[in-house]
Design a protein around this motif. Structure first.
Motif, PDB file in Angstrom:
ATOM      1  N   PRO A   1       0.839  -1.192   0.000  1.00 38.91           N
ATOM      2  CA  PRO A   1       0.000   0.000   0.000  1.00 38.91           C
ATOM      3  C   PRO A   1       0.875   1.243   0.000  1.00 38.91           C
ATOM      4  CG  PRO A   1       0.100  -0.898   2.206  1.00 38.91           C
ATOM      5  CD  PRO A   1       0.880  -1.834   1.320  1.00 38.91           C
ATOM      6  N   THR A   2       0.368   2.312  -0.542  1.00 43.81           N
ATOM      7  CA  THR A   2       1.141   3.539  -0.666  1.00 43.81           C
ATOM      8  C   THR A   2       0.270   4.749  -0.374  1.00 43.81           C
ATOM      9  OG1 THR A   2       2.680   4.736  -2.096  1.00 43.81           O
ATOM     10  CG2 THR A   2       0.716   3.826  -3.145  1.00 43.81           C
ATOM     11  N   ARG A   3       0.911   5.839  -0.098  1.00 44.60           N
ATOM     12  CA  ARG A   3       0.200   7.096   0.178  1.00 44.60           C
ATOM     13  C   ARG A   3       0.061   7.890  -1.116  1.00 44.60           C
ATOM     14  NH1 ARG A   3       1.982   9.371   5.911  1.00 44.60           N
ATOM     15  NH2 ARG A   3       1.134  11.220   4.913  1.00 44.60           N
ATOM     16  N   ALA A   4      -0.985   8.666  -1.184  1.00 45.69           N
ATOM     17  CA  ALA A   4      -1.241   9.496  -2.360  1.00 45.69           C
ATOM     18  C   ALA A   4      -0.094  10.471  -2.609  1.00 45.69           C
ATOM     19  CB  ALA A   4      -2.561  10.248  -2.201  1.00 45.69           C
ATOM     20  N   THR A   5       0.495  11.003  -1.552  1.00 45.00           N
ATOM     21  CA  THR A   5       1.598  11.950  -1.742  1.00 45.00           C
ATOM     22  C   THR A   5       2.790  11.287  -2.432  1.00 45.00           C
ATOM     23  OG1 THR A   5       2.356  11.479   0.515  1.00 45.00           O
ATOM     24  CG2 THR A   5       0.986  13.447   0.204  1.00 45.00           C
ATOM     25  N   ASP A   6       3.037  10.014  -2.137  1.00 43.24           N
ATOM     26  CA  ASP A   6       4.132   9.301  -2.796  1.00 43.24           C
ATOM     27  C   ASP A   6       3.844   9.098  -4.280  1.00 43.24           C
ATOM     28  OD1 ASP A   6       5.527   9.132  -0.400  1.00 43.24           O
ATOM     29  OD2 ASP A   6       4.725   7.152   0.079  1.00 43.24           O
ATOM     30  N   ILE A   7       2.607   8.793  -4.604  1.00 43.28           N
ATOM     31  CA  ILE A   7       2.223   8.611  -6.014  1.00 43.28           C
ATOM     32  C   ILE A   7       2.403   9.925  -6.764  1.00 43.28           C
ATOM     33  CG2 ILE A   7       0.376   7.990  -7.622  1.00 43.28           C
ATOM     34  CD1 ILE A   7      -0.942   6.472  -5.229  1.00 43.28           C
ATOM     35  N   ALA A   8       1.877  11.008  -6.203  1.00 40.03           N
ATOM     36  CA  ALA A   8       1.956  12.322  -6.854  1.00 40.03           C
ATOM     37  C   ALA A   8       3.404  12.736  -7.069  1.00 40.03           C
ATOM     38  CB  ALA A   8       1.212  13.371  -6.022  1.00 40.03           C
ATOM     39  N   GLN A   9       4.237  12.498  -6.061  1.00 41.40           N
ATOM     40  CA  GLN A   9       5.648  12.865  -6.175  1.00 41.40           C
ATOM     41  C   GLN A   9       6.328  12.070  -7.282  1.00 41.40           C
ATOM     42  OE1 GLN A   9       7.852  12.329  -2.550  1.00 41.40           O
ATOM     43  NE2 GLN A   9       9.803  12.719  -3.534  1.00 41.40           N
ATOM     44  N   TRP A  10       6.074  10.766  -7.357  1.00 45.36           N
ATOM     45  CA  TRP A  10       6.718   9.938  -8.373  1.00 45.36           C
ATOM     46  C   TRP A  10       6.272  10.331  -9.776  1.00 45.36           C
ATOM     47  CZ3 TRP A  10      10.724   6.952  -9.090  1.00 45.36           C
ATOM     48  CH2 TRP A  10      10.790   6.199 -10.261  1.00 45.36           C
ATOM     49  N   ILE A  11       4.959  10.536  -9.945  1.00 43.00           N
ATOM     50  CA  ILE A  11       4.416  10.830 -11.268  1.00 43.00           C
ATOM     51  C   ILE A  11       4.708  12.267 -11.683  1.00 43.00           C
ATOM     52  CG2 ILE A  11       2.255  11.019 -12.581  1.00 43.00           C
ATOM     53  CD1 ILE A  11       1.272   8.586 -11.039  1.00 43.00           C
TER      54      ILE A  11
END
Length: 166
Positions: free
Chosen positions: A51-61
């Motif tokens: 599972p991951t946090r939305a902030t991590d997804i946004a940062q990566w993308i």
């Protein structure tokens, strides 16, 4: 500009052209699929880091939290993602794929691989492997540089054997 202004500009132009070409390949392979090109990037990241946090997804993308939030809501309502409370932070939610979301990512990778195999039909395995290694090395160096500039550690979003997500 330092270190061979001409070669650095050539690399910028080459990477920009590659990015546009890959976007076309992605759109070609997606056709009229239920999940759009951008949403697939979110799903692929989650698959490798759940599972991951939305902030991590946004940062990566490389998108803002508001844009990502809209995508997560849409993907969740489509039954592809699920959110759950973080066991370590009461304010945070963790995002994971549903079985349907995992199936969609696998189908998308299969479609893209089929398109690329057709486009690279004159290349042998050694040439494809060498190209993959070069692109992966560029991605790792650029990501590490971005992390250093931003003072952040970006979660790894590499696929099998270090291949970056698409």
């Amino acid at each position: 500009m330092q270190r061979g202004e001409t070669s650095t500009l050539e690399l910028v132009e080459s990477l920009t052209a590659l990015q546009r070409t890959l976007r076309c390949v992605g759109h070609l392979s997606e056709g009229k699929q239920p999940v759009g090109f951008a949403a697939l990037g979110v799903l692929a990241y989650v698959q490798r880091n759940q599972p991951t946090r939305a902030t991590d997804i946004a940062q990566w993308i490389g998108i803002g939290p508001a844009a990502l939030s809209r995508q997560v809501v849409e993907l969740e309502s489509s039954g592809l993602l699920v959110r759950s409370p973080s066991p370590t932070d009461a304010r945070a939610q963790l995002i994971s794929l549903t079985p349907q979301g995992a199936e969609e990512v696998e189908k998308a990778y299969d479609r893209r691989a089929t398109v690329l195999a057709g486009l690279l039909k004159d290349w042998d395995e050694a040439k494809i492997s060498a190209a993959a290694a070069t692109v992966n090395n560029i991605q790792k160096v650029l990501r590490a540089g971005l992390d250093g500039i931003n003072g952040k550690t970006t979660p790894s979003a590499n696929g099998p054997e270090g291949a970056p997500i698409v």
